[in-house]
Design an enzyme around this catalytic site. Structure first.
Site, PDB file in Angstrom:
ATOM      1  N   GLY A 188      96.264   4.417  35.287  1.00  0.00           N
ATOM      2  CA  GLY A 188      94.437   4.779  35.951  1.00  0.00           C
ATOM      3  C   GLY A 188      94.231   6.356  35.050  1.00  0.00           C
ATOM      4  CG  ASP A 189      92.518   9.593  36.123  1.00  0.00           C
ATOM      5  OD1 ASP A 189      93.277   9.205  37.074  1.00  0.00           O
ATOM      6  OD2 ASP A 189      91.432  10.105  36.540  1.00  0.00           O
ATOM      7  CD  GLU A 190      97.764   9.526  39.270  1.00  0.00           C
ATOM      8  OE1 GLU A 190      97.954   9.990  39.964  1.00  0.00           O
ATOM      9  OE2 GLU A 190      98.820   7.895  38.646  1.00  0.00           O
TER      10      GLU A 190
END
Length: 263
Positions: A188-190
């Site tokens: 994801g956005d990690e």
């Protein structure tokens, strides 16, 4: 930083040394075939035709020996000429095979959007870093990075904008970190970074501030500047944990602690 491919699988028919050029690999294989053909011709002429190496027989005439030698030489010459084209074809095959295997391995160990290492390669790198730190009685840090406001951008401007942010931030992270560090897309956005050889724990906060500044810089999407923030937590080996999965979990918890503290 990205990781290099460390090895290729073994092949059943041809087992080459990976560090040799494809042409040299093909030439070595053809040389083995050439020597085998020459040996078989020699055994046939002197072993079978003249009853088990009759060249040692004192009754064998020199003319007969010369005929056998000429036969073996002729077979060897034809074998040499016949292997020239197959050698070049084999070299091209090896080159294409190596490229295909490198690409397949890269796709299996890297994120397709950001070209950063994925989870599998991250854990492999982290386990290696832990083993290295353990041998040298050193420390390493794992930093867990989560983008703030990314979901709003994704929902408002679409996945193209989100993909641009992720790929841009991935490039920025590689410029901030050292060559010995590793940054991976966790999902994801990690993002997760591995910072080996930590001498001073205070340097982690300095690095975290640099990362936040890089992430918060605007990203231009269709003429519109987009900004996102970030929350960062870290865990240190061996202070917080000694296992790779626990280290990442501890860094994740520290990241959420910071995120909740600001909200």
């Amino acid at each position: 930083m990205t990781a290099r491919y460390l090895g290729r699988p073994q092949h059943m028919l041809i087992d080459f040394k990976e560090n040799r050029p494809p042409l040299l690999q093909a030439m070595l294989f053809s040389l083995k075939v050439f020597l085998l053909v020459t040996l078989l011709a020699f055994i046939w002429e002197f072993g079978i035709e003249d009853d088990f190496f009759a060249y040692a027989n004192p009754d064998l005439s020199p003319e007969s020996t010369d005929d056998h030698i000429k036969y073996v030489a002729t077979v060897s010459a034809f074998a040499f000429l016949a292997l020239i084209i197959p050698t070049s074809v084999l070299a091209r095959y090896i080159r294409r095979r190596d490229i295909a295997e490198d690409q397949a391995h890269h796709l299996a160990t890297h994120d397709s959007l950001t070209n950063l290492p994925n989870r599998n390669l991250l854990f492999d790198r982290l386990n290696q870093a832990i083993a290295q730190a353990h041998r040298h009685d050193g420390k390493l840090a794992v930093m867990f990075i989560d983008l703030d406001g990314f979901k709003k951008v994704n929902d408002k401007l679409g996945h193209n904008a989100g993909d641009l942010i992720l790929s841009t931030i991935a490039k920025r992270l590689t410029t901030v970190l050292r060559e010995t560090d590793t940054v991976a897309r966790f999902g994801g956005d990690e993002f997760v970074t591995i910072i080996p050889d930590i001498k001073n724990i205070n340097q982690l906060q300095i690095l975290a501030d640099k990362i936040k500044n890089e992430i918060s810089a605007p990203v231009q999407f269709e003429g519109t500047p987009i900004t996102v923030g970030s929350s960062i937590g870290h865990a240190v080996y061996p202070d917080h944990a000694t296992e790779s999965d626990i280290l990442i979990c501890m860094a994740d918890k520290a990241m959420y602690k910071e995120k909740n503290h600001r909200s």
